[in-house]
Write a protein that holds these residues in place. Structure first.
Motif, short mmCIF file in Angstrom:
data_model
loop_
_atom_site.label_atom_id
_atom_site.label_comp_id
_atom_site.label_asym_id
_atom_site.label_seq_id
_atom_site.Cartn_x
_atom_site.Cartn_y
_atom_site.Cartn_z
N GLY A 110 0.82 -1.21 0.00
CA GLY A 110 0.00 0.00 0.00
C GLY A 110 0.85 1.26 0.00
N LEU A 111 1.95 1.23 0.75
CA LEU A 111 2.85 2.39 0.81
C LEU A 111 3.53 2.62 -0.53
CD1 LEU A 111 4.31 4.61 2.33
CD2 LEU A 111 5.91 2.88 3.21
N VAL A 112 4.03 1.53 -1.14
CA VAL A 112 4.70 1.66 -2.45
C VAL A 112 3.73 2.19 -3.49
CG1 VAL A 112 5.79 0.38 -4.34
CG2 VAL A 112 6.43 -0.10 -1.96
N ALA A 113 2.50 1.66 -3.49
CA ALA A 113 1.49 2.10 -4.47
C ALA A 113 1.13 3.57 -4.27
CB ALA A 113 0.24 1.23 -4.34
N ALA A 114 0.97 3.98 -3.02
CA ALA A 114 0.62 5.38 -2.73
C ALA A 114 1.73 6.32 -3.18
CB ALA A 114 0.33 5.56 -1.25
N HIS A 115 2.98 5.93 -2.92
CA HIS A 115 4.11 6.76 -3.35
C HIS A 115 4.20 6.82 -4.87
CE1 HIS A 115 8.33 7.64 -4.40
NE2 HIS A 115 8.22 8.51 -3.41
N HIS A 116 4.00 5.70 -5.52
CA HIS A 116 4.08 5.64 -6.98
C HIS A 116 3.05 6.59 -7.62
CE1 HIS A 116 4.51 4.06 -11.03
NE2 HIS A 116 3.20 3.88 -11.07
N LEU A 117 1.83 6.56 -7.13
CA LEU A 117 0.78 7.41 -7.69
C LEU A 117 1.08 8.89 -7.44
CD1 LEU A 117 -2.41 5.35 -6.78
CD2 LEU A 117 -1.45 5.71 -9.06
N ALA A 138 -4.38 15.34 -3.06
CA ALA A 138 -5.14 14.16 -2.65
C ALA A 138 -4.22 12.95 -2.54
CB ALA A 138 -6.27 13.90 -3.64
N ARG A 139 -3.33 12.77 -3.51
CA ARG A 139 -2.40 11.64 -3.47
C ARG A 139 -1.37 11.81 -2.36
NH1 ARG A 139 -1.35 10.00 -9.87
NH2 ARG A 139 -3.54 10.15 -10.51
N HIS A 140 -0.99 13.04 -2.09
CA HIS A 140 -0.07 13.34 -1.00
C HIS A 140 -0.69 12.93 0.34
CE1 HIS A 140 1.60 16.52 1.88
NE2 HIS A 140 2.63 15.75 1.61
N ALA A 141 -1.95 13.25 0.53
CA ALA A 141 -2.64 12.86 1.76
C ALA A 141 -2.71 11.34 1.88
CB ALA A 141 -4.05 13.46 1.78
N ALA A 145 -1.04 9.00 4.84
CA ALA A 145 -1.90 8.06 5.56
C ALA A 145 -1.35 6.65 5.45
CB ALA A 145 -3.32 8.14 5.01
N ALA A 146 -0.81 6.28 4.28
CA ALA A 146 -0.26 4.94 4.08
C ALA A 146 0.96 4.70 4.97
CB ALA A 146 0.10 4.74 2.61
N LEU A 147 1.75 5.74 5.20
CA LEU A 147 2.94 5.61 6.04
C LEU A 147 2.58 5.09 7.44
CD1 LEU A 147 5.01 8.84 5.30
CD2 LEU A 147 5.85 6.51 5.06
N ILE A 148 1.48 5.58 7.98
CA ILE A 148 1.13 5.27 9.38
C ILE A 148 -0.03 4.30 9.51
CG2 ILE A 148 2.03 7.50 10.14
CD1 ILE A 148 -0.83 8.53 10.33
N GLY A 179 8.16 27.55 -3.74
CA GLY A 179 8.15 27.12 -5.14
C GLY A 179 8.90 25.81 -5.31
N GLY A 180 9.81 25.75 -6.28
CA GLY A 180 10.56 24.51 -6.54
C GLY A 180 11.90 24.46 -5.84
N ALA A 181 12.14 25.35 -4.87
CA ALA A 181 13.44 25.40 -4.20
C ALA A 181 13.66 24.21 -3.26
CB ALA A 181 13.56 26.70 -3.41
N ARG A 182 12.62 23.51 -2.91
CA ARG A 182 12.71 22.41 -1.95
C ARG A 182 12.48 21.08 -2.66
NH1 ARG A 182 8.42 21.89 3.03
NH2 ARG A 182 9.02 19.79 3.75
N ASP A 183 13.28 20.09 -2.33
CA ASP A 183 13.15 18.76 -2.96
C ASP A 183 12.14 17.92 -2.19
OD1 ASP A 183 13.47 16.48 -4.44
OD2 ASP A 183 15.43 15.96 -3.58
N VAL A 184 10.87 18.26 -2.33
CA VAL A 184 9.81 17.53 -1.64
C VAL A 184 9.73 16.10 -2.15
CG1 VAL A 184 7.33 17.43 -1.21
CG2 VAL A 184 8.50 19.63 -1.19
N THR A 185 9.95 15.91 -3.45
CA THR A 185 9.92 14.57 -4.03
C THR A 185 10.97 13.67 -3.36
OG1 THR A 185 9.16 15.42 -6.16
CG2 THR A 185 10.19 13.24 -6.16
N GLY A 186 12.16 14.21 -3.20
CA GLY A 186 13.22 13.45 -2.54
C GLY A 186 12.90 13.15 -1.08
N GLU A 187 12.29 14.10 -0.39
CA GLU A 187 11.92 13.89 1.01
C GLU A 187 10.91 12.75 1.14
OE1 GLU A 187 10.76 17.54 2.98
OE2 GLU A 187 12.23 18.68 1.82
#
Length: 224
Positions: A110-117, A138-141, A145-148, A179-187
């Motif tokens: 579930g966690l892998v699928a949520a991250h992939h989407l 929505a996918r971020h939420a 949720a999948a993490l915990i 803006g794009g200054a932060r690597d949220v994807t990497g986090e």
């Protein structure tokens, strides 16, 4: 009685979603007065479900009620930001630690699928790069949720869900500033990798840092 709609929905529930979305997206600003006539037009409903929706929004901290002015959008503040951040770091950190410890194969999937989407679409809108896409949010939420999800405590999950929702307006403001200054994807990717590696302490530390960066991005805004 709140009128039931197909699928178990209610008029008050629909009014709640419509008003909350207006607050989340900034269509109505912090401190703006909320007039019943305007909200009825927004929701296409009578005053009763709108009033019920406002009572719920007030209980959740999105709106406030003043005896003299009526309802208005709750203001944003540095004190509340710090309070929400600390509460999320504490509660979601513990939920993540338990989830990493207890999670089974279904939780991992579930966690892998949520991250992939979530990773398949950009965070920012093409037309307005400083604004989050609603489908990404929505996918971020779902990812958080999948993490915990495997923590084993429905009450803790409910608390974390409410805190995530309460932090929404601050998260959106942070994106508009950084803006794009932060690597949220990497986090997010690192959070997933640490969780799947069953590194509970590392995952919790990464989660605390993840939320701390959002708060840090807004410190200067509130102090200016």
């Amino acid at each position: 009685m709140d009128q039931k709609k197909p699928g178990g929905r209610t008029l008050a529930g629909d009014a709640y979603e419509a008003i909350r979305q207006s607050i989340r997206t900034g269509a109505v600003k912090p401190g703006d007065r909320l007039r019943f006539a305007d909200l009825q037009a927004l929701c296409g409903m009578s005053v009763t479900p709108v009033r019920e929706a406002l009572a719920r929004l007030t209980a959740e901290g999105f709106t406030v009620l003043d005896d003299h002015r009526g309802y208005s959008v709750a203001s944003l503040s540095l004190a509340e930001l710090r309070d929400i951040t600390a509460a999320r770091q504490l509660c979601e950190g513990e939920a993540l630690r338990l989830s990493v410890t207890k999670g089974d194969g279904d939780w991992e999937a579930g966690l892998v699928a949520a991250h992939h989407l979530m990773a398949r679409i950009p965070q920012a809108r093409d037309d307005i790069p400083s604004v989050m896409r609603e489908d990404w949010e929505a996918r971020h939420a779902t990812f958080h949720a999948a993490l915990i999800a495997a923590c084993g405590s429905p009450i803790l999950l409910e608390i974390c869900e409410k805190l995530f929702s309460r932090a929404d307006r601050y998260r959106r403001l942070s994106v508009s500033l950084t803006g794009g200054a932060r690597d949220v994807t990497g986090e997010h990717r690192r959070l997933m990798e640490l969780a799947l590696a069953r590194d509970a302490e590392g995952a919790v530390a990464a989660l605390r840092e993840h939320y701390g960066r959002t708060a840090a991005a807004l410190e200067g805004f509130f102090k200016a």
